[in-house]
Write a protein that holds these residues in place. Structure first.
Motif, PDB file in Angstrom:
ATOM      1  N   VAL A 220       0.831  -1.205   0.000  1.00  0.00           N
ATOM      2  CA  VAL A 220       0.000   0.000   0.000  1.00  0.00           C
ATOM      3  C   VAL A 220       0.866   1.256   0.000  1.00  0.00           C
ATOM      4  CG1 VAL A 220      -1.821   1.227   1.183  1.00  0.00           C
ATOM      5  CG2 VAL A 220      -1.800  -1.240   1.194  1.00  0.00           C
ATOM      6  N   LEU A 223       2.203   1.801  -3.433  1.00  0.00           N
ATOM      7  CA  LEU A 223       1.141   2.293  -4.311  1.00  0.00           C
ATOM      8  C   LEU A 223       0.813   3.750  -4.008  1.00  0.00           C
ATOM      9  CD1 LEU A 223      -1.259  -0.777  -4.463  1.00  0.00           C
ATOM     10  CD2 LEU A 223       0.080   0.170  -6.325  1.00  0.00           C
ATOM     11  N   ALA A 227       0.729   6.687  -6.544  1.00  0.00           N
ATOM     12  CA  ALA A 227      -0.534   7.391  -6.727  1.00  0.00           C
ATOM     13  C   ALA A 227      -0.371   8.880  -6.469  1.00  0.00           C
ATOM     14  CB  ALA A 227      -1.592   6.817  -5.796  1.00  0.00           C
ATOM     15  N   SER A 231       2.122   8.555 -11.628  1.00  0.00           N
ATOM     16  CA  SER A 231       2.924   7.419 -12.071  1.00  0.00           C
ATOM     17  C   SER A 231       3.877   7.826 -13.176  1.00  0.00           C
ATOM     18  CB  SER A 231       2.014   6.278 -12.521  1.00  0.00           C
ATOM     19  OG  SER A 231       0.918   6.782 -13.206  1.00  0.00           O
ATOM     20  N   TYR A 264      -3.728   5.695   5.180  1.00  0.00           N
ATOM     21  CA  TYR A 264      -4.715   5.211   4.212  1.00  0.00           C
ATOM     22  C   TYR A 264      -5.744   6.290   3.920  1.00  0.00           C
ATOM     23  CZ  TYR A 264      -2.744   0.719   5.522  1.00  0.00           C
ATOM     24  OH  TYR A 264      -1.889  -0.302   5.773  1.00  0.00           O
ATOM     25  N   ALA A 265      -6.163   6.973   4.972  1.00  0.00           N
ATOM     26  CA  ALA A 265      -7.172   8.017   4.793  1.00  0.00           C
ATOM     27  C   ALA A 265      -6.623   9.111   3.886  1.00  0.00           C
ATOM     28  CB  ALA A 265      -7.569   8.597   6.153  1.00  0.00           C
ATOM     29  N   MET A 267      -4.345   8.794   1.640  1.00  0.00           N
ATOM     30  CA  MET A 267      -4.250   8.305   0.273  1.00  0.00           C
ATOM     31  C   MET A 267      -5.609   8.363  -0.425  1.00  0.00           C
ATOM     32  SD  MET A 267      -3.279   4.647  -1.405  1.00  0.00           S
ATOM     33  CE  MET A 267      -4.720   3.666  -1.155  1.00  0.00           C
ATOM     34  N   VAL A 268      -6.634   7.872   0.270  1.00  0.00           N
ATOM     35  CA  VAL A 268      -7.952   7.838  -0.359  1.00  0.00           C
ATOM     36  C   VAL A 268      -8.414   9.256  -0.677  1.00  0.00           C
ATOM     37  CG1 VAL A 268     -10.370   7.288   0.002  1.00  0.00           C
ATOM     38  CG2 VAL A 268      -8.621   5.639   0.636  1.00  0.00           C
ATOM     39  N   LEU A 271      -6.548  10.538  -3.662  1.00  0.00           N
ATOM     40  CA  LEU A 271      -6.993   9.959  -4.930  1.00  0.00           C
ATOM     41  C   LEU A 271      -8.324  10.551  -5.378  1.00  0.00           C
ATOM     42  CD1 LEU A 271      -6.001   6.271  -4.348  1.00  0.00           C
ATOM     43  CD2 LEU A 271      -5.149   7.768  -6.136  1.00  0.00           C
ATOM     44  N   ILE A 272      -9.113  10.977  -4.387  1.00  0.00           N
ATOM     45  CA  ILE A 272     -10.405  11.536  -4.734  1.00  0.00           C
ATOM     46  C   ILE A 272     -10.237  12.916  -5.360  1.00  0.00           C
ATOM     47  CG2 ILE A 272     -12.539  12.431  -3.772  1.00  0.00           C
ATOM     48  CD1 ILE A 272     -12.122  10.135  -1.637  1.00  0.00           C
ATOM     49  N   PHE A 273      -9.340  13.700  -4.754  1.00  0.00           N
ATOM     50  CA  PHE A 273      -9.251  15.070  -5.228  1.00  0.00           C
ATOM     51  C   PHE A 273      -8.311  15.252  -6.401  1.00  0.00           C
ATOM     52  CE2 PHE A 273     -10.855  15.535  -0.874  1.00  0.00           C
ATOM     53  CZ  PHE A 273     -12.065  16.103  -1.220  1.00  0.00           C
ATOM     54  N   PRO A 275      -6.995  12.488  -8.851  1.00  0.00           N
ATOM     55  CA  PRO A 275      -6.784  11.099  -9.265  1.00  0.00           C
ATOM     56  C   PRO A 275      -5.518  10.908 -10.089  1.00  0.00           C
ATOM     57  CG  PRO A 275      -8.987  11.855  -9.849  1.00  0.00           C
ATOM     58  CD  PRO A 275      -8.235  13.038  -9.361  1.00  0.00           C
TER      59      PRO A 275
ATOM     60  N   ARG B 111     -14.783   7.634  -9.646  1.00  0.00           N
ATOM     61  CA  ARG B 111     -14.153   8.839 -10.170  1.00  0.00           C
ATOM     62  C   ARG B 111     -12.955   8.532 -11.049  1.00  0.00           C
ATOM     63  NH1 ARG B 111     -14.958  13.954  -7.459  1.00  0.00           N
ATOM     64  NH2 ARG B 111     -12.930  14.460  -8.300  1.00  0.00           N
ATOM     65  N   THR B 116      -6.773   3.788 -10.245  1.00  0.00           N
ATOM     66  CA  THR B 116      -7.260   4.528  -9.099  1.00  0.00           C
ATOM     67  C   THR B 116      -8.259   3.673  -8.331  1.00  0.00           C
ATOM     68  OG1 THR B 116      -7.173   6.376 -10.602  1.00  0.00           O
ATOM     69  CG2 THR B 116      -8.095   6.790  -8.436  1.00  0.00           C
ATOM     70  N   MET B 119      -6.618   1.216  -6.105  1.00  0.00           N
ATOM     71  CA  MET B 119      -6.016   1.780  -4.906  1.00  0.00           C
ATOM     72  C   MET B 119      -7.067   2.287  -3.941  1.00  0.00           C
ATOM     73  SD  MET B 119      -2.447   3.370  -6.083  1.00  0.00           S
ATOM     74  CE  MET B 119      -2.684   3.900  -7.733  1.00  0.00           C
ATOM     75  N   VAL B 120      -8.143   2.851  -4.478  1.00  0.00           N
ATOM     76  CA  VAL B 120      -9.180   3.338  -3.565  1.00  0.00           C
ATOM     77  C   VAL B 120      -9.843   2.155  -2.847  1.00  0.00           C
ATOM     78  CG1 VAL B 120     -11.403   4.488  -3.409  1.00  0.00           C
ATOM     79  CG2 VAL B 120      -9.627   5.448  -4.827  1.00  0.00           C
ATOM     80  N   LEU B 122      -8.603  -0.800  -2.299  1.00  0.00           N
ATOM     81  CA  LEU B 122      -7.628  -1.349  -1.354  1.00  0.00           C
ATOM     82  C   LEU B 122      -7.492  -0.433  -0.141  1.00  0.00           C
ATOM     83  CD1 LEU B 122      -5.432  -3.528  -0.916  1.00  0.00           C
ATOM     84  CD2 LEU B 122      -3.823  -2.019  -2.057  1.00  0.00           C
ATOM     85  N   GLY B 123      -7.392   0.864  -0.407  1.00  0.00           N
ATOM     86  CA  GLY B 123      -7.220   1.826   0.674  1.00  0.00           C
ATOM     87  C   GLY B 123      -8.400   1.825   1.637  1.00  0.00           C
ATOM     88  N   MET B 127      -8.200   0.796   5.509  1.00  0.00           N
ATOM     89  CA  MET B 127      -8.636   1.759   6.517  1.00  0.00           C
ATOM     90  C   MET B 127      -9.568   1.094   7.514  1.00  0.00           C
ATOM     91  SD  MET B 127      -9.438   5.311   4.645  1.00  0.00           S
ATOM     92  CE  MET B 127     -11.029   5.744   5.273  1.00  0.00           C
TER      93      MET B 127
END
Lengths: 285, 325, 250
Positions: A220, A223, A227, A231, A264-265, A267-268, A271-273, A275, B111, B116, B119-120, B122-123, B127
């Motif tokens: 993770v 990645l 991320a 890449s 992790y939080a 990262m997520v 990725l949302i804001f 990508p 999204r 992505t 990873m989302v 998995l993330g 979490m």
């Protein structure tokens, strides 16, 4: 300050290991979840050379890198190559398969325990400045990491090999038409990426530890670096790895009860804001 | 006039399907000593079915499908541990919790592109794993959640120590959920999912709201996974932290490709083959088991990408071709 | 005069590159309008702006009098703007009938029905069958798309677009890659479409364009060079220059 310093050192390790993944993922468009397994392999090579063959640490490092690179070449030639055009799902399944096999293999050969590694005396100890305790080994990691990042950047942007690599990735067919040996370029690139992972694995025994669970435990993190860094972007990977290293060390130091949750939080959310990564270009696919 | 039966074929059950669903009945009488294993198979089959819906039919690659399985397991487990032990109520609540989580995360997952998404998913799973790990007072952390009391099913069938009630409960839920999934994939909604998987770029051009469809199927998949998780918690009266582990997600992917994704029976048959193999081989050192698992994955990807059901289809095509010739 | 499809000063920039430069296009209702231009003239970008695959940097897209500039692709399809693709974008493993039924389902708003089987929605199925009959695809209705000849696949492209019952149909080189004889048949089919359907045709083959279109716009360097009837365009020296230039380059 010390926390930041330690974080940067651990970030350098993450960078070394992840940069290869960034290349296979970003440039060659291959989702290689087994990347951590190559790092683990490098770690075991180094530990074996040190503890059983008595080879000095600084000599064991390049050997670990070369050994892993050779393994990478072998795998690329025989297996990975067949899957460049496969779907991401197939690549994921395939590399998870490799991860499982590597974990079982490491268990069989080395047992489930953490591997010991004794650093040479000149890399032990600390340099104490006001407000900052610098571990010599961590300083060593930082310098080495920066040197490698610099070298890589130069290589990709400034050499013939780098140009050929970029051409091969952008458009393999045209590159072939121009007489570039694309297969060879991909093999070499894969070897370089796995070799760096092996080096990172060997260097990381001291800080990240080394046991059969390594490939899953850190995948993770690798990645995240890719991320966040975008890449295929060396500078991006470096900055992302450093940020991650600092956050991780600081998190473990100041809010140990939150564990890896924060990472992790982040990262997520990231990725949302964005990508495509902080420094990334738009993904090709 | 043109023959339209291919479009309505799905409303009738093929005799082979009826035979298949007699297997659990036969299993009950022939394998009385292995009811616990059979129950596990039914639960895993339901879990695998849920992944098949989102991956096999809609093409969303997920590395963290355990997130919803885990949510369902903890939801049902916590209900039962706090005095609300009615199994069906637990199932319902667990399904709703997982579906809500699925809907929310679908907004994030959809999204990005493949990578992505990987990873989302998995993330998010990682979490939740960390969360369950650290919230020991609520979840029991690494020791697992204990102290559940499950009331009798329908108020009259108590969960016995031989696992008979648990078995019929799990099989019954699996069957009902399967029938629903079967209708789903043969409906216009299911057809549009196939369209999305085969050519996502064309779908907006025929007027299909792609993201809404994907969000819907992701939510449904999460609901299924949550119910599977709840079944596990209720029938074992225990929730291990392992329900959220990465290995479980990876294993589930393996089961699905082993059986053949994009085919509901592929998920079921993959589970039966896998769990049976696991049962007989688990006497071996678990590390070796993992090695063979890995090897199997690599071999499937390289040589047998369409799984058991693909093999069955090829055999079918062969025999049909033979009949024609 | 009513326009089915209009753009007002449409601009699309990619970084510093202006792909579409203040294009104001007016397609009359019921017209057979052709859009021509040399390679790299920005035809594809313009199509992407019209269909909603791209959002313009500035300017508006107006469909049947309504601004649709910021609507998603599928929403524009719902409002009657359908398209075909220059390179087939089909559903390789679905049968022809399934593909067209799926498209009809979306128009009728049945796409999210999840309980009754596809076949039991008879209104959609009947309509799809009718459409296949019109395009002479009925004999291959149960064939899997990937097994069909390219010419047939081009017809499926059109069938999928027509399933949306468009008021405006964008045809992006419908005959590309199709042998000459089949392409003539293809154009007969297109020419046979009812006059209520406005057609905007993007086409390379000048013969086809001049036989089919009653109005032609010439796109060069992202901007409209000129617009007029086929006679006017055929005798326009500017247009000749553009195409002569290209011929030499080729």
């Amino acid at each position: 300050m010390t926390v930041i310093f330690d974080g940067i050192a651990s970030g350098m390790l993450l960078f070394l290991i992840s940069v290869g993944l960034s290349v296979t993922l970003g440039l060659m468009n291959f989702v290689n979840l087994a990347h951590g397994a190559f790092a683990m392999f490098g770690g075991f090579v180094a530990v074996t050379l040190l503890n059983r063959a008595g080879i000095p640490f600084l000599a064991a490092l390049p050997l670990a890198a070369i050994g892993t690179a050779l393994l990478g070449v072998l795998f690329e030639r025989t297996l990975y190559r067949r899957l460049y055009a496969a779907t991401h799902l197939d690549q994921v399944l395939f590399s998870i398969g490799l991860v499982f096999m590597s974990i079982a293999g490491a268990h069989y050969l080395f047992g489930p325990q953490q591997q010991p590694l004794t650093l040479p005396t000149f890399l032990q100890g600390q340099i104490n400045l006001p407000g900052l305790d610098m571990g010599v080994y961590r300083l060593f990691l930082i310098v080495l990491g920066l040197a490698i990042a610099f070298g890589l950047q130069k290589m990709v942007t400034g050499t013939r090999f780098g140009a050929q690599l970029r051409a091969s990735v952008d458009n393999p067919r045209t590159a072939r038409g121009m007489g570039i040996n694309v297969d060879r370029i991909f093999t070499l690139t894969f070897a370089l990426g796995t070799g760096l992972a092996g080096l990172g694995g060997a260097l990381g025994v001291e800080m990240l530890g080394l046991d059969p669970g390594f490939p899953v435990k850190y995948i993770v993190y690798f990645l995240i670096v890719v991320a966040v860094g975008g890449s295929g972007n060396i500078t991006g990977s470096l900055i992302a790895a450093l940020i991650l290293g600092v956050f991780d060390v600081a998190g473990k130091y100041y809010v140990p009860q939150a564990g890896a949750f924060v990472i992790y939080a982040v990262m997520v959310a990231m990725l949302i804001f964005r990508p495509q990564g902080l420094f990334g270009r738009k993904a090709a696919r | 006039m043109i023959d339209l039966t291919p479009l309505t074929r799905a409303t009738r059950w093929h005799p082979a399907e009826l035979v298949f669903w007699l297997l659990p009945v036969a299993g009950y009488f022939l394998l009385q000593d292995n009811l616990v294993l059979l129950t596990q198979i039914a639960i895993t089959a339901l879990f695998c079915l849920s992944l098949d819906l989102i991956l096999g039919f809609a093409g969303i690659v997920s590395l963290g499908h355990t997130a919803f399985f885990g949510i369902g397991a903890y939801a049902a487990g916590l209900m039962a541990a706090h005095g609300h032990g009615d199994p069906l109520l637990g199932l319902l609540v667990a399904g709703i919790c997982a579906a809500v989580a699925g809907f929310i995360s679908s907004l994030l997952v959809l999204r990005g592109a493949d990578l992505t998404r990987l990873m989302v998913t998995l993330g998010v799973a990682m979490m939740l794993y960390e969360l369950a790990n650290k919230l020991t007072p609520i979840t029991g952390g690494v020791d697992g959640l204990q102290g559940m009391e499950i009331q009798p099913l329908f108020g009259s069938f108590a969960f016995d120590m031989f696992g008979k009630t648990a078995y019929w409960y799990a099989v019954g839920v699996l069957f009902v959920m399967f029938v629903i999934a079967r209708r789903l994939v043969h409906s216009p909604f299911g057809l549009s999912l196939k369209g999305i998987r085969q050519n996502v770029g064309r779908m907006p051009a025929i007027g299909a709201p792609v993201n809404a469809r994907l969000a819907a199927v992701y939510t449904i998949g999460a609901l299924y996974a949550g119910i599977a998780g709840a079944l596990l918690a209720q029938t074992t009266q225990f929730v291990a932290l392992d329900v959220l582990s990465f290995n479980r997600s990876a294993e589930l992917l393996l089961i699905l490709v082993l059986g053949g994704s994009g085919c509901l029976y592929g998920a079921l048959i993959g589970t039966i083959v896998f769990m049976t193999a696991h049962h007989f081989l688990s006497d071996m050192n678990p590390e070796y088991w993992q090695f063979w698992l890995g090897l199997l994955l690599v071999l499937i990807v390289l040589f047998a990408r369409d799984g058991v059901m693909g093999g069955v289809r090829r055999l079918g095509a062969l025999s049909k071709g033979g009949a024609k010739a | 005069m009513t326009y089915a499809l209009q753009t007002t000063s449409l601009v699309k920039k990619f970084g510093g590159f202006v792909a579409t430069n203040t294009v104001s296009l007016n397609v009359e209702a019921g017209a057979r309008h052709a859009l021509i231009g040399p390679n790299g003239a920005g035809k594809t970008t313009l199509i992407n702006l019209l269909t909603g695959f791209l959002e313009p940097t500035s300017g508006e897209v107006i469909l049947n009098g309504d601004k649709v500039t910021h609507l998603a692709q599928h929403q524009r399809v719902k409002r009657g703007l359908a398209r075909t693709f220059q390179i087939n974008r089909l559903f390789a493993d679905l049968t022809v009938l399934e593909s067209v039924v799926m498209a009809v389902n979306e128009r009728l708003g049945l796409g999210a029905r999840f309980w009754q089987s596809v076949g039991s929605h008879t209104a959609a199925v009947d309509e799809a069958v009718e459409l296949l009959e019109r395009l002479r695809l009925l004999d291959v209705a149960h064939e899997t798309t990937r097994n069909l000849a390219y010419g047939k696949q081009r017809l499926i492209e059109i069938a999928l677009a027509l399933a949306a019952k468009p008021s405006v149909l964008l045809l992006d080189e419908p005959a590309a890659g199709v042998p000459t004889i089949e392409s003539r048949e293809l154009f007969e089919t297109i020419a046979g479409l009812p006059r209520e359907v406005t057609i905007l045709l993007i086409e390379h083959d000048m013969d086809l364009v001049f036989r089919f279109a009653d109005r032609i716009s010439v796109l060069v360097g992202g901007a409209v060079l000129t617009e007029g009837t086929p006679e006017v365009i055929a005798h326009d020296p500017k247009v000749k220059e553009v195409y002569l230039g290209e011929a030499i380059c080729d």
